[in-house]
Design a protein around this motif. Structure first.
Motif: not given
Length: 397
Positions: A382-389
């Motif tokens: 399971x892979x998730x990428x979440x922008x933090x800017x």
């Protein structure tokens, strides 16, 4: 081919009959607007007055169904009436036709008729006075203004007010429709949010209860059964507490009205510890630093749901949880052995994957889940990428 005239309105029929009866009454009493001795009365006598009267009454039947035709025929009738001794009701009916032509006619006619009648009123004032040099000549323009321009201007004013009212009503209906659409979307979004929260908070505990209760029922070892019952009790108590806090959010009279603190990534250690208690071999590697609250909540829930799925479906082996932040993106990755379980499992509905994908999408991130090959064999990743800017903090659950 015969031309079929539009059917008159009932109110227009009443106006036509009433006006005709009034005109006939004045005619019977011998009341005319001009004496027979006037020079321009080319048709003296009582009987010629009736022709314009009846024609004008017939035009009143078409005042709304065919206003331009009624005005054209009525104009010819009023011109004919000028050459007779005249009838006051004929003039009054013509003013009504002028008013109706502006109010009920096409938009182009509604703006053209007042301008034309206004010019006629001015010309009827200036030209006769310039020719005859008599003050009485000014009355021609005054009469033209009263009979033609006055009703036309009144009709235009009423039409503008009516159009404004219709436009305001349409805007109100559109605003109400948009508000209803927003309300429906808000309700749908809130239902989806509550469904995700309910699933993420309770599914982990219920899955552990289902697996350990199955193990307790299938094994005859008293010690193993005792350990399973301890785990079952811990998860049932924790799940009940989570349910009570969730109900406290929904009901102000539930006795639990204090706001519930959203889970943070600082609680990942306790989450992993609970997974180990439930029988998973979990490793945690977290180096994300401080991230916005919405991203923090989404990452926590994704890890929580992934551990729940590993508890229900993963084969024997190690579950690895890693979080890292790089180039303004928080990456969450959870891997677990992919294959048949040795012990009891728990059924799944697929709602967990949907919820994780929705959480990532709400933050303009990405989500992937599926089997992969690794040096240790087949794994579920399971892979998730979440922008933090540039993230606006708020509730994105």
């Amino acid at each position: 081919m015969a031309v079929r005239l539009p059917r008159p309105r009932r109110f227009d029929v009443y106006i036509a009959l009433g006006s005709l009866l009034g005109g006939l009454l004045l005619w019977a009493l011998g009341l005319a607007t001009r004496p027979a001795t006037e020079a321009y009365v080319l048709l003296p006598g009582r009987w010629p007055v009736l022709l314009p009267l009846f024609v004008m009454a017939g035009c009143e039947l078409l005042r709304r169904s065919s206003p331009r035709t009624a005005l054209l025929v009525g104009t010819a009738a009023i011109v004919l009436d000028v050459f007779t001794q005249g009838n006051l009701v004929t003039i009054l009916m013509y003013t009504d036709l002028m008013y109706a032509a502006v109010l009920y006619g096409p938009p182009a006619s509604a703006h053209r008729i007042p301008r034309i009648t206004g010019l006629l009123a001015v010309a009827g004032t200036v030209v006769p006075f310039a020719v005859w040099r008599e003050p009485e000549a000014l009355l021609i323009g005054v009469v033209t203004g009263i009979v033609a321009f006055g009703p036309a201007a009144t009709g235009l004013i009423v039409r503008n007010h009516r159009d404004a009212a219709v436009a305001a009503r349409l805007r109100a209906e559109q605003t109400a429709l948009l508000a209803e659409m927003d309300r429906t979307q808000a309700v749908t979004a809130e239902r989806a949010r509550m469904a995700r929260e309910l699933h993420d908070m309770v599914a982990n505990h219920l899955s552990a209860i289902a697996i350990h209760s199955t193990a307790a029922l299938s094994l005859e070892d008293p010690k193993t059964s005792q350990e399973a019952l301890v785990v079952i009790r811990e998860n049932s108590v924790a799940g009940l507490a989570e349910m009570r806090r969730l109900i406290g959010i929904l009901r102000d009279d539930s006795g639990d009205t204090e706001p519930v603190a959203a889970p943070t990534l600082d609680g990942l250690g306790a989450l992993v510890g609970n997974a180990r208690t439930n029988g998973l071999d979990v490793t945690l590697e977290a180096g994300q630093g401080k991230v916005p609250a919405p991203v923090e909540l989404a990452a926590y829930r994704i890890v929580q749901e992934s551990l729940t799925n590993a508890l229900k479906h993963a084969g024997p082996g190690r579950v690895a949880v890693s979080l890292g932040r790089r180039d303004g993106v928080l990456t969450v990755r959870i891997t677990s052995p992919y294959g048949d379980r040795d012990g009891p499992g728990a059924p799944g509905s697929g709602a967990g994957l949907v919820g994780m994908r929705e959480r990532a999408a709400l933050l303009d991130g990405t989500f992937e889940a599926g089997p992969e090959d690794s040096p240790d064999g087949k794994i579920w990743a399971v892979r998730a990428t979440l922008p933090v800017h540039d993230t606006v903090e708020g509730d994105t659950a």
